[in-house]
Design a protein around this motif. Structure first.
Motif, PDB file in Angstrom:
ATOM      1  N   LEU A   5      35.098  12.360  -1.047  1.00  0.00           N
ATOM      2  CA  LEU A   5      35.195  10.911  -0.897  1.00  0.00           C
ATOM      3  C   LEU A   5      34.386  10.185  -1.967  1.00  0.00           C
ATOM      4  O   LEU A   5      34.833   9.174  -2.532  1.00  0.00           O
ATOM      5  CB  LEU A   5      34.719  10.509   0.508  1.00  0.00           C
ATOM      6  N   LEU A   6      33.210  10.711  -2.266  1.00  0.00           N
ATOM      7  CA  LEU A   6      32.378  10.120  -3.305  1.00  0.00           C
ATOM      8  C   LEU A   6      33.059  10.226  -4.662  1.00  0.00           C
ATOM      9  O   LEU A   6      32.976   9.307  -5.485  1.00  0.00           O
ATOM     10  CB  LEU A   6      31.014  10.813  -3.335  1.00  0.00           C
TER      11      LEU A   6
ATOM     12  N   GLY B 295      37.105   5.219  -8.821  1.00  0.00           N
ATOM     13  CA  GLY B 295      37.481   3.806  -8.719  1.00  0.00           C
ATOM     14  C   GLY B 295      36.480   2.897  -9.396  1.00  0.00           C
ATOM     15  O   GLY B 295      36.851   1.926 -10.063  1.00  0.00           O
ATOM     16  N   ALA B 296      35.192   3.209  -9.251  1.00  0.00           N
ATOM     17  CA  ALA B 296      34.160   2.391  -9.888  1.00  0.00           C
ATOM     18  C   ALA B 296      34.243   2.488 -11.402  1.00  0.00           C
ATOM     19  O   ALA B 296      34.086   1.481 -12.121  1.00  0.00           O
ATOM     20  CB  ALA B 296      32.784   2.831  -9.404  1.00  0.00           C
TER      21      ALA B 296
ATOM     22  N   SER C 208      41.379  12.965  -7.790  1.00  0.00           N
ATOM     23  CA  SER C 208      40.472  13.088  -6.671  1.00  0.00           C
ATOM     24  C   SER C 208      40.963  14.099  -5.671  1.00  0.00           C
ATOM     25  O   SER C 208      42.116  14.052  -5.225  1.00  0.00           O
ATOM     26  CB  SER C 208      40.301  11.724  -5.972  1.00  0.00           C
TER      27      SER C 208
ATOM     28  N   GLN D  16      36.238  10.149  -5.203  1.00  0.00           N
ATOM     29  CA  GLN D  16      37.280   9.119  -5.234  1.00  0.00           C
ATOM     30  C   GLN D  16      36.659   7.741  -5.487  1.00  0.00           C
ATOM     31  O   GLN D  16      37.163   6.964  -6.303  1.00  0.00           O
ATOM     32  CB  GLN D  16      38.040   9.129  -3.906  1.00  0.00           C
ATOM     33  N   ALA D  17      35.552   7.447  -4.792  1.00  0.00           N
ATOM     34  CA  ALA D  17      34.897   6.157  -4.972  1.00  0.00           C
ATOM     35  C   ALA D  17      34.347   6.021  -6.384  1.00  0.00           C
ATOM     36  O   ALA D  17      34.413   4.948  -6.998  1.00  0.00           O
ATOM     37  CB  ALA D  17      33.776   6.001  -3.947  1.00  0.00           C
ATOM     38  N   SER D  18      33.816   7.108  -6.943  1.00  0.00           N
ATOM     39  CA  SER D  18      33.265   7.082  -8.292  1.00  0.00           C
ATOM     40  C   SER D  18      34.352   6.840  -9.319  1.00  0.00           C
ATOM     41  O   SER D  18      34.163   6.087 -10.285  1.00  0.00           O
ATOM     42  CB  SER D  18      32.543   8.408  -8.580  1.00  0.00           C
TER      43      SER D  18
ATOM     44  N   VAL E 191      26.647   5.484   0.045  1.00  0.00           N
ATOM     45  CA  VAL E 191      28.100   5.297   0.059  1.00  0.00           C
ATOM     46  C   VAL E 191      28.789   6.186   1.082  1.00  0.00           C
ATOM     47  O   VAL E 191      29.642   5.725   1.847  1.00  0.00           O
ATOM     48  CB  VAL E 191      28.691   5.541  -1.347  1.00  0.00           C
ATOM     49  N   VAL E 192      28.427   7.469   1.138  1.00  0.00           N
ATOM     50  CA  VAL E 192      29.157   8.420   1.991  1.00  0.00           C
ATOM     51  C   VAL E 192      28.314   8.958   3.148  1.00  0.00           C
ATOM     52  O   VAL E 192      28.748   9.848   3.867  1.00  0.00           O
ATOM     53  CB  VAL E 192      29.712   9.588   1.145  1.00  0.00           C
TER      54      VAL E 192
END
Length: 303
Positions: A277-278, A284-285, A299, A280-282, A239-240
């Motif tokens: 960044l991870l 969202g998931a 985040s 934030q993505a986590s 992902v990152v």
């Protein structure tokens, strides 16, 4: 105790790694037929009889004293970790094995609270067999995002980090220097086997890895003893991208055999930004799985 034993296997492996010149002996040249030192040479260096040392290697003697073990450790040039491992193996050889199957490990409430306190830092709790007992969302996203995040809560489905590193292609590809990582894992498993020789689940894990991974067989046969205290690894995250982390192991005093593994990054580094960044993505998931929006302000990447 008849037949091979963990103590005998360890002594043979350490003896095979020593050359005569390492301990001040004259090598006999090409006529020498054994790798490393002969039993009689090691016995002479340790000041014990050849027959006694042979029985010790063959698992036919349980009564090695602390003085004898210390002499053998000096003769084998063992470091402190290897000396401790030798003592644990000798202690285990003196005890009669119990056939009782161990119960699944449990996560104490205070350990769960500690894990929750690592906000913004990837972390997970490992049991003595390297089972994942719990992880925080960021630890899951960094090290095993393809695995069900709830799986550690079920003892039957718990991920095992050793098994995943050797047998799961996703985890294998995650580490830039995969072989250095699994060498550390195997060294730590050696310590666990010495501490818990009667743990059938641990024995079954070693047996499974031996059957399924030639790389594990090669590393396990080396008998290196190395604790996984702290080390730095480059991860190739799907992902990152590339992230450099330091994995540090914190021992839990009230939960013997359990530890918290924390993954840190240098302040202000690109890796710290990647972890943000991870995160934030986590978030969202997780919001997507729960069917609701991510809560604002959680985040560091959005600040």
């Amino acid at each position: 105790m008849d037949g091979p034993s963990p103590l005998g296997d360890f002594l043979q492996a350490r003896r095979a790694r020593l050359r005569p010149e390492d301990v001040g002996l004259h090598d006999l040249g090409p006529r020498r037929r054994v790798a490393g030192l002969r039993r009689e040479e090691l016995a002479q260096l340790a000041g014990v009889s050849v027959s006694y040392y042979t029985r010790l290697e063959q698992g036919q003697s349980r009564g090695a004293s602390a003085e004898v073990l210390d002499a053998i450790a000096r003769a084998l040039l063992l470091d402190d970790h290897e000396r401790d491992h030798l003592q644990r193996l000798a202690d285990a050889a003196r005890r009669a094995p119990r056939a009782r199957r161990p119960r699944p490990e449990k996560l104490a409430d205070e350990t769960r609270d500690l894990l929750r306190s690592f906000d913004g830092v990837p972390a997970l709790v490992l049991g003595r067999r390297t089972d994942v007992l719990a992880w925080n969302p960021l630890g899951h996203a960094l090290l095993a995002g393809h695995v069900d995040p709830l799986s550690p809560e079920d003892p039957v489905r718990r991920p095992n980090m050793s098994r995943m590193l050797f047998l799961d292609p996703h985890c294998r590809e995650l580490y830039g220097d995969w072989r250095r990582k699994v060498r550390a894992v195997v060294g730590n498993l050696r310590i666990a086997v010495g501490r818990y020789p009667e743990d059938r689940l641990l024995t079954e894990l070693i047996g499974e890895l031996t059957m399924k991974s030639p790389e594990f067989v090669s590393l396990w046969g080396d008998h290196r003893v190395t604790p996984c205290d702290a080390d730095t690894y480059e991860l190739r995250h799907p992902v990152v991208g590339t992230v450099t982390i330091t994995q540090q192991t914190l021992v839990l005093a009230r939960s013997p055999g359990q530890s918290v593994v924390v993954c840190t990054t240098p302040a202000g580094s690109p890796s710290e930004a990647a972890i943000a960044l991870l995160r934030q993505a986590s978030a969202g998931a997780r919001a997507g799985r729960s069917g609701g929006p991510a809560r604002p302000g959680r985040s560091t990447a959005a600040r």
